[in-house]
Design a protein around this motif. Sequence first.
Motif, PDB file in Angstrom:
ATOM      1  N   PHE A  44       0.845  -1.204   0.000  1.00 52.47           N
ATOM      2  CA  PHE A  44       0.000   0.000   0.000  1.00 52.47           C
ATOM      3  C   PHE A  44       0.874   1.244   0.000  1.00 52.47           C
ATOM      4  CE2 PHE A  44      -1.983  -3.415   2.515  1.00 52.47           C
ATOM      5  CZ  PHE A  44      -3.034  -3.728   1.666  1.00 52.47           C
ATOM      6  N   GLY A  45       0.237   2.368  -0.197  1.00 51.48           N
ATOM      7  CA  GLY A  45       0.957   3.632  -0.173  1.00 51.48           C
ATOM      8  C   GLY A  45       1.517   3.936   1.209  1.00 51.48           C
ATOM      9  N   THR A  46       2.571   4.720   1.241  1.00 50.95           N
ATOM     10  CA  THR A  46       3.210   5.059   2.517  1.00 50.95           C
ATOM     11  C   THR A  46       2.597   6.320   3.135  1.00 50.95           C
ATOM     12  OG1 THR A  46       4.911   6.355   1.400  1.00 50.95           O
ATOM     13  CG2 THR A  46       5.372   4.021   1.751  1.00 50.95           C
ATOM     14  N   TRP A  47       2.601   6.356   4.468  1.00 51.74           N
ATOM     15  CA  TRP A  47       2.114   7.515   5.251  1.00 51.74           C
ATOM     16  C   TRP A  47       0.673   7.915   4.907  1.00 51.74           C
ATOM     17  CZ3 TRP A  47       5.335   7.857   9.024  1.00 51.74           C
ATOM     18  CH2 TRP A  47       6.713   7.749   8.844  1.00 51.74           C
ATOM     19  N   HIS A  54      -8.094   2.026   4.812  1.00 48.08           N
ATOM     20  CA  HIS A  54      -7.133   1.910   5.917  1.00 48.08           C
ATOM     21  C   HIS A  54      -7.625   2.769   7.095  1.00 48.08           C
ATOM     22  CE1 HIS A  54      -4.464  -0.046   3.058  1.00 48.08           C
ATOM     23  NE2 HIS A  54      -4.666   0.982   2.222  1.00 48.08           N
ATOM     24  N   PRO A  55      -8.510   2.246   7.932  1.00 48.59           N
ATOM     25  CA  PRO A  55      -9.130   3.039   9.003  1.00 48.59           C
ATOM     26  C   PRO A  55      -8.126   3.678   9.950  1.00 48.59           C
ATOM     27  CG  PRO A  55     -10.260   0.935   8.740  1.00 48.59           C
ATOM     28  CD  PRO A  55      -9.041   0.866   7.885  1.00 48.59           C
ATOM     29  N   LEU A  56      -6.925   3.062  10.129  1.00 45.96           N
ATOM     30  CA  LEU A  56      -5.905   3.634  11.009  1.00 45.96           C
ATOM     31  C   LEU A  56      -4.678   4.104  10.237  1.00 45.96           C
ATOM     32  CD1 LEU A  56      -6.037   1.166  14.052  1.00 45.96           C
ATOM     33  CD2 LEU A  56      -7.137   3.400  13.801  1.00 45.96           C
ATOM     34  N   GLY A  57      -4.780   4.210   8.914  1.00 47.36           N
ATOM     35  CA  GLY A  57      -3.672   4.690   8.097  1.00 47.36           C
ATOM     36  C   GLY A  57      -2.648   3.602   7.820  1.00 47.36           C
ATOM     37  N   THR A  58      -1.507   4.027   7.213  1.00 49.93           N
ATOM     38  CA  THR A  58      -0.433   3.084   6.899  1.00 49.93           C
ATOM     39  C   THR A  58       0.892   3.599   7.444  1.00 49.93           C
ATOM     40  OG1 THR A  58       0.055   4.144   4.772  1.00 49.93           O
ATOM     41  CG2 THR A  58      -1.587   2.351   4.778  1.00 49.93           C
ATOM     42  N   THR A  59       1.904   2.716   7.427  1.00 55.67           N
ATOM     43  CA  THR A  59       3.219   3.032   7.974  1.00 55.67           C
ATOM     44  C   THR A  59       4.122   3.614   6.896  1.00 55.67           C
ATOM     45  OG1 THR A  59       4.234   0.902   7.456  1.00 55.67           O
ATOM     46  CG2 THR A  59       2.947   1.021   9.482  1.00 55.67           C
ATOM     47  N   ALA A  60       5.383   3.860   7.299  1.00 62.15           N
ATOM     48  CA  ALA A  60       6.356   4.384   6.341  1.00 62.15           C
ATOM     49  C   ALA A  60       6.700   3.360   5.273  1.00 62.15           C
ATOM     50  CB  ALA A  60       7.629   4.806   7.072  1.00 62.15           C
ATOM     51  N   ILE A  65      -1.928  -0.272   9.451  1.00 64.65           N
ATOM     52  CA  ILE A  65      -1.765  -0.176  10.915  1.00 64.65           C
ATOM     53  C   ILE A  65      -2.849  -0.959  11.640  1.00 64.65           C
ATOM     54  CG2 ILE A  65      -1.798   1.425  12.869  1.00 64.65           C
ATOM     55  CD1 ILE A  65      -0.427   3.476  11.090  1.00 64.65           C
ATOM     56  N   LEU A  66      -4.085  -0.992  11.084  1.00 63.67           N
ATOM     57  CA  LEU A  66      -5.151  -1.755  11.730  1.00 63.67           C
ATOM     58  C   LEU A  66      -4.789  -3.238  11.764  1.00 63.67           C
ATOM     59  CD1 LEU A  66      -7.960  -2.036  12.986  1.00 63.67           C
ATOM     60  CD2 LEU A  66      -8.894  -2.185  10.654  1.00 63.67           C
ATOM     61  N   ALA A  67      -4.257  -3.762  10.668  1.00 61.22           N
ATOM     62  CA  ALA A  67      -3.865  -5.176  10.633  1.00 61.22           C
ATOM     63  C   ALA A  67      -2.758  -5.444  11.644  1.00 61.22           C
ATOM     64  CB  ALA A  67      -3.403  -5.556   9.228  1.00 61.22           C
ATOM     65  N   GLN A  68      -1.784  -4.524  11.735  1.00 62.77           N
ATOM     66  CA  GLN A  68      -0.715  -4.695  12.704  1.00 62.77           C
ATOM     67  C   GLN A  68      -1.263  -4.645  14.142  1.00 62.77           C
ATOM     68  OE1 GLN A  68       2.541  -1.960  11.932  1.00 62.77           O
ATOM     69  NE2 GLN A  68       3.486  -3.494  10.603  1.00 62.77           N
ATOM     70  N   LEU A  69      -2.230  -3.765  14.380  1.00 61.70           N
ATOM     71  CA  LEU A  69      -2.801  -3.646  15.726  1.00 61.70           C
ATOM     72  C   LEU A  69      -3.530  -4.927  16.125  1.00 61.70           C
ATOM     73  CD1 LEU A  69      -3.148  -1.432  17.978  1.00 61.70           C
ATOM     74  CD2 LEU A  69      -5.436  -1.073  17.046  1.00 61.70           C
ATOM     75  N   LEU A  70      -4.316  -5.498  15.195  1.00 59.43           N
ATOM     76  CA  LEU A  70      -5.084  -6.703  15.500  1.00 59.43           C
ATOM     77  C   LEU A  70      -4.170  -7.914  15.678  1.00 59.43           C
ATOM     78  CD1 LEU A  70      -8.103  -6.256  13.041  1.00 59.43           C
ATOM     79  CD2 LEU A  70      -8.089  -5.879  15.504  1.00 59.43           C
ATOM     80  N   TYR A  71      -3.251  -8.096  14.755  1.00 58.56           N
ATOM     81  CA  TYR A  71      -2.349  -9.247  14.861  1.00 58.56           C
ATOM     82  C   TYR A  71      -1.326  -9.049  15.988  1.00 58.56           C
ATOM     83  CZ  TYR A  71      -4.085 -11.560  10.651  1.00 58.56           C
ATOM     84  OH  TYR A  71      -4.875 -12.230   9.747  1.00 58.56           O
ATOM     85  N   TRP A 246       0.167   6.409  13.921  1.00 58.23           N
ATOM     86  CA  TRP A 246       1.016   5.209  14.027  1.00 58.23           C
ATOM     87  C   TRP A 246       1.415   4.959  15.492  1.00 58.23           C
ATOM     88  CZ3 TRP A 246       6.034   4.399  10.609  1.00 58.23           C
ATOM     89  CH2 TRP A 246       6.419   3.042  10.691  1.00 58.23           C
ATOM     90  N   ILE A 247       1.648   6.029  16.224  1.00 58.02           N
ATOM     91  CA  ILE A 247       1.993   5.909  17.642  1.00 58.02           C
ATOM     92  C   ILE A 247       0.734   5.815  18.508  1.00 58.02           C
ATOM     93  CG2 ILE A 247       3.014   7.145  19.604  1.00 58.02           C
ATOM     94  CD1 ILE A 247       5.147   8.183  17.725  1.00 58.02           C
ATOM     95  N   ALA A 248      -0.312   6.555  18.151  1.00 57.38           N
ATOM     96  CA  ALA A 248      -1.522   6.613  18.984  1.00 57.38           C
ATOM     97  C   ALA A 248      -2.224   5.260  19.075  1.00 57.38           C
ATOM     98  CB  ALA A 248      -2.496   7.653  18.428  1.00 57.38           C
ATOM     99  N   ALA A 249      -2.263   4.514  17.963  1.00 57.44           N
ATOM    100  CA  ALA A 249      -3.009   3.247  17.969  1.00 57.44           C
ATOM    101  C   ALA A 249      -2.442   2.234  18.961  1.00 57.44           C
ATOM    102  CB  ALA A 249      -3.060   2.669  16.554  1.00 57.44           C
ATOM    103  N   PRO A 250      -1.144   1.860  18.880  1.00 57.19           N
ATOM    104  CA  PRO A 250      -0.639   0.905  19.868  1.00 57.19           C
ATOM    105  C   PRO A 250      -0.553   1.495  21.280  1.00 57.19           C
ATOM    106  CG  PRO A 250       1.160   1.691  18.489  1.00 57.19           C
ATOM    107  CD  PRO A 250      -0.106   2.196  17.870  1.00 57.19           C
ATOM    108  N   GLY A 251      -0.262   2.791  21.377  1.00 55.38           N
ATOM    109  CA  GLY A 251      -0.200   3.415  22.704  1.00 55.38           C
ATOM    110  C   GLY A 251      -1.546   3.365  23.410  1.00 55.38           C
ATOM    111  N   LEU A 252      -2.622   3.674  22.679  1.00 49.24           N
ATOM    112  CA  LEU A 252      -3.956   3.618  23.264  1.00 49.24           C
ATOM    113  C   LEU A 252      -4.344   2.185  23.617  1.00 49.24           C
ATOM    114  CD1 LEU A 252      -6.569   5.067  24.039  1.00 49.24           C
ATOM    115  CD2 LEU A 252      -7.345   4.795  21.661  1.00 49.24           C
TER     116      LEU A 252
END
Length: 632
Positions: A44-47, A54-60, A65-71, A246-252
């Motif tokens: 996918f596209g960056t940033w 992509h409900p939580l956006g993408t990484t660099a 990010i949503l897939a990373q958060l769930l897994y 990117w920081i808010a999702a795992p931090g929350l």
Amino acid sequence: MNGVLTILRRSPRAAVGAALLLLMVLLAVGAPLLTHVSPTSQDFGTWLKPGGAHPLGTTALGQDILAQLLYGARLTLLIGFTAGLIATFIATAVGLTAAYFGGRTDEIINVLINVFLVLPGLPLLIIASAFLRGGGVLAIIVVIGLTGWAWGARVLRSQALALRGRDFVQAAVATGEGAGRVIFAEMLPNLAGLIAASFFSTALYAVLSEASLAFIGIGDVSQVTWGTMLYWAQARGALLQGAWWWIAAPGLAIALLGTAFALINFGIDEVTNPKVIHATKATRVLRRGGQAPAEPASGPEPLLALRHLDAGYVTPGGQVRAVRDVSLDVAPGEFLGLAGESGCGKSTLAFAATRLLEAPGAVFGGEARLGGRDLLALTPEELRRVRWRDYSLVFQASMNVLNPVLRVREQVYDAMQAHGVRDRAALEARARELFQLVGLRADDLSAYPHQLSGGMKQRVVIAIALALEPKLVIMDEPTTALDVVVQRQILQEIDDVRRRLGIAVVFITHDLSLLVEMSDRIAIMYAGEVVEEAPAAQLYAHPKHPYTRQLMSAFPPLDGPRERREGIPGRPPALNADIPYCPFFARCPARMPGLCDAHKPANVEVSAAHRVACFLHSPATKEEPHAALASD
């Protein structure tokens, strides 16, 4: 399972925490159903900002990010739960072993615990993880589990040491039960709440430790966890790029997981900690709505009026009625003695009337009016305002209620502060006045409880009960375990304080000879009922009920010829069934078969202020119980 359901039912905070935790587990398990994207895919596209596909956006690197958060929740929860289990198992084993065996074993284990507590946690984790680098998630779990047990072991050892000295554990040891049986069958179940709390605290520690290690690049950063998400976010300069999501999702997510663990811990404390229970709860009242109000007493209004009070315990086998249709008055300034054998319902009566009867205790019917207000109808918040201000209690073996880690001064202040006294000068002046009242020096306010003798600690507790000058003080065998000289001193001080302040005292004991000397009036209880009630001098000179006479004859006189004294043969009837006859029938030397075993005698006045429930003095038969018992 029943214990878990009880905690969730009785604690809203635990229920919210469990719901949050369950939601996270479901999201982790159902990750393939919630997203078709691989957490490591870079297609996918960056940033990309949150929204659309992509409900939580993408990484660099173009990862969702949503897939990373769930897994990532899978490994994060696995690390938390597994490391928590390992650390809790070690803490429980070490703590119980030290407490049970004591001696040299306890000393060695205590030194080991102290060593692990002194070592700084995060540097220790960093060093251990550096040695096991490349070991993957398993290495992280092992490191956190083997370094996070010490605090839980310290707490469990402390509680288990106190439990080791309890009578039921000593009895199990004395009967020859093995160490395993005593530890697992007698001690471990009583520490279950503390062990569960230790597990959730350690699991939270494990999650935060993994996140910390991952954030600084130690551990396997190729795995997807909430910690490694934070690592890659800071490594790629997410905040500099404005990609706060990117920081808010795992931090929350980590914050919510910590909140869930904390709420469950609070819930366990609410259910298992007596102090918390008494601060927020009141005895269950199961009397049915619409019950007819009890008839008022003739004459002056009593300070405390119990009317047809029924109370006891709700068990799987049914109700145990430890207090049965009791009506009793306490006048302002009166010293009322309540006597009877152990198990006759004295303490249950006092705790039921004051709404301090713990579960499974409950009030089944009747009224308990203090100054005209029915205590059984008050809300927990209203009761909190009334307790200690209008009435107070001195518990059985109350020396043990003092907190060992707080100075006596702070514990004397506590009740006054809870009722709005905030000025330190006023608190200190009142504390000194109270200590003078009960025969203690003002210097003792600065002491810790262990620096005081048993009699001095008992005086402290009595001073606390008098702090707000309540109208009524209920004392449940306050001189238990004290020698006879100290007993007499304390009782004389209690009586002197009562006369000076004009307070009423209900004094509960099984020592009838003690009450005859101290009380204005005495009530005798047997099998949950008041069987005789009279002025103290009159009861001593002319006891009417056979039970009262046998209680009095059980104590030898101080003078006269030596006589053999014997206890009362037999035992009281079981209180989990109706007793439609005289409860003392089986033990009574003057029983009348066909009458006493077929009918219940009414409590009638046989002379001025002297009441008795016995067919030897009145043919009156008691009517059906006044209170309609609630089914439960």
